[in-house]
Design a protein around this motif. Structure first.
Motif, short mmCIF file in Angstrom:
data_model
loop_
_atom_site.label_atom_id
_atom_site.label_comp_id
_atom_site.label_asym_id
_atom_site.label_seq_id
_atom_site.Cartn_x
_atom_site.Cartn_y
_atom_site.Cartn_z
N ASP A 108 -2.28 1.36 10.38
CA ASP A 108 -2.25 1.32 8.92
C ASP A 108 -3.62 1.02 8.30
N ILE A 109 -4.69 1.12 9.10
CA ILE A 109 -6.04 0.87 8.58
C ILE A 109 -6.93 2.06 8.94
N GLU A 110 -7.63 2.60 7.95
CA GLU A 110 -8.55 3.72 8.16
C GLU A 110 -9.94 3.29 7.70
N VAL A 111 -10.90 3.29 8.62
CA VAL A 111 -12.28 2.97 8.28
C VAL A 111 -12.92 4.21 7.66
N VAL A 112 -13.25 4.12 6.37
CA VAL A 112 -13.76 5.30 5.65
C VAL A 112 -15.26 5.27 5.45
N ALA A 113 -15.91 4.11 5.69
CA ALA A 113 -17.36 4.04 5.52
C ALA A 113 -17.91 2.85 6.30
N GLN A 114 -19.14 3.04 6.80
CA GLN A 114 -19.87 1.96 7.47
C GLN A 114 -21.31 1.99 6.95
N VAL A 115 -21.81 0.83 6.53
CA VAL A 115 -23.20 0.74 6.07
C VAL A 115 -23.85 -0.49 6.68
N GLY A 116 -25.19 -0.47 6.74
CA GLY A 116 -25.92 -1.56 7.36
C GLY A 116 -26.76 -2.38 6.40
N ARG A 117 -26.67 -2.08 5.11
CA ARG A 117 -27.44 -2.79 4.10
C ARG A 117 -26.54 -3.16 2.92
N MET A 154 0.82 -1.21 0.00
CA MET A 154 0.00 0.00 0.00
C MET A 154 0.85 1.26 0.00
N SER A 155 2.12 1.14 -0.29
CA SER A 155 3.04 2.28 -0.43
C SER A 155 3.06 3.17 0.81
N GLY A 156 2.92 2.58 1.98
CA GLY A 156 3.01 3.34 3.21
C GLY A 156 1.74 4.08 3.58
N GLN A 157 0.74 4.09 2.70
CA GLN A 157 -0.51 4.76 3.00
C GLN A 157 -1.44 3.82 3.76
N ALA A 158 -2.32 4.41 4.57
CA ALA A 158 -3.27 3.59 5.31
C ALA A 158 -4.23 2.88 4.36
N ILE A 159 -4.60 1.66 4.70
CA ILE A 159 -5.57 0.90 3.92
C ILE A 159 -6.96 1.47 4.20
N ARG A 160 -7.64 1.87 3.16
CA ARG A 160 -8.98 2.43 3.30
C ARG A 160 -9.99 1.29 3.32
N LEU A 161 -10.82 1.24 4.39
CA LEU A 161 -11.68 0.09 4.64
C LEU A 161 -13.15 0.51 4.74
N LEU A 162 -13.99 -0.22 4.03
CA LEU A 162 -15.44 -0.08 4.15
C LEU A 162 -15.97 -1.28 4.92
N ILE A 163 -16.87 -1.05 5.88
CA ILE A 163 -17.45 -2.15 6.66
C ILE A 163 -18.95 -2.17 6.44
N ALA A 164 -19.48 -3.34 6.07
CA ALA A 164 -20.92 -3.50 5.88
C ALA A 164 -21.42 -4.65 6.74
N ASP A 165 -22.29 -4.34 7.68
CA ASP A 165 -22.88 -5.35 8.57
C ASP A 165 -24.21 -4.79 9.06
N ASP A 166 -25.26 -5.59 9.04
CA ASP A 166 -26.58 -5.07 9.42
C ASP A 166 -26.75 -4.91 10.93
N GLN A 167 -25.87 -5.49 11.72
CA GLN A 167 -25.95 -5.34 13.17
C GLN A 167 -25.06 -4.18 13.60
N ALA A 168 -25.70 -3.11 14.07
CA ALA A 168 -24.96 -1.88 14.40
C ALA A 168 -23.89 -2.12 15.45
N LEU A 169 -24.18 -2.97 16.42
CA LEU A 169 -23.21 -3.24 17.48
C LEU A 169 -21.97 -3.93 16.92
N VAL A 170 -22.18 -4.92 16.07
CA VAL A 170 -21.07 -5.64 15.46
C VAL A 170 -20.28 -4.72 14.53
#
Length: 205
Positions: free
Chosen positions: A30-39, A1-17
């Protein structure tokens, strides 16, 4: 990833999880969560908006499931790699996920350090598969159902009559009966409801 943080999207319908996964993985430098969706049907739009390197997808979500979402990403944003993380460690799901374009498949009880490492490996172009599930999948083999038999069984889960199914699927009633008979025989189910249960347990539906 050339030293840049890995951009991560997380999709899970359970908000707690979903929140727990985001919190744990955000602790990695080295990981950046850039989006979260539930559907599942929100995944592609969120990915287009945030350009993640990796999408971490649950399987069972409203809208469309994670396997269908993985297929959408492969078609529209092939540079975004997919890691399926699910409670349901079923061999059939593994096969379907890989066919849909996923690069990895792990279960949710994977320790957070191993999950972070899986994200890194996926981002680096490698495949990551839960070893126990991979062995089980190889032992079981592919789904014994044809594509049309799968469609008929999926429609039959609603409990409609043969006439209803024939109308929905644009098939003759005789053809529907033949497919259901084949499905029951192949799954070893007592009836179509039992066949659907068995198919779901194996990840064939």
């Amino acid at each position: 990833m050339s030293g840049q943080a890995i951009r991560l999207l997380i999709a899970d319908d359970q908000a707690l999880v979903r929140g727990a996964l985001a919190a744990l993985l955000s602790l990695e430098v080295d990981i950046e969560v850039v989006a979260q969706v539930g559907r599942g049907d929100e995944v592609l739009e969120a990915a287009r908006r945030t350009a993640p390197d990796v999408a971490l997808l649950d399987i069972e979500m409203p809208g469309i499931d994670g396997i269908a979402a993985a297929a959408e990403l492969r078609s529209a944003l092939p540079e975004c790699r997919v890691l399926i993380v699910t409670t349901f460690g079923r061999p059939g799901y593994l096969t379907r996920a890989m066919q849909a374009g996923a690069s990895g498949f792990v279960v949710k009880d994977t320790p957070s350090s191993q999950l972070a490492d899986a994200v890194r490996r996926i981002a680096g172009g490698f495949r990551v598969v839960d070893p126990a599930l991979a062995a089980e999948s190889l032992a079981q083999g592919d789904s014994p159902l044809t594509e049309r038999e799968t469609d008929v069984l999926a429609a039959a889960r609603t409990g409609g009559s043969i006439a209803d199914l024939a109308r929905i699927l644009h098939l003759s009633e005789g053809t529907v009966r033949n497919h259901l008979s084949a499905v029951i025989g192949k799954t070893g189910g007592r009836n179509r409801a039992d066949a659907a249960r068995i198919a779901e347990q194996n990840g064939w539906l």
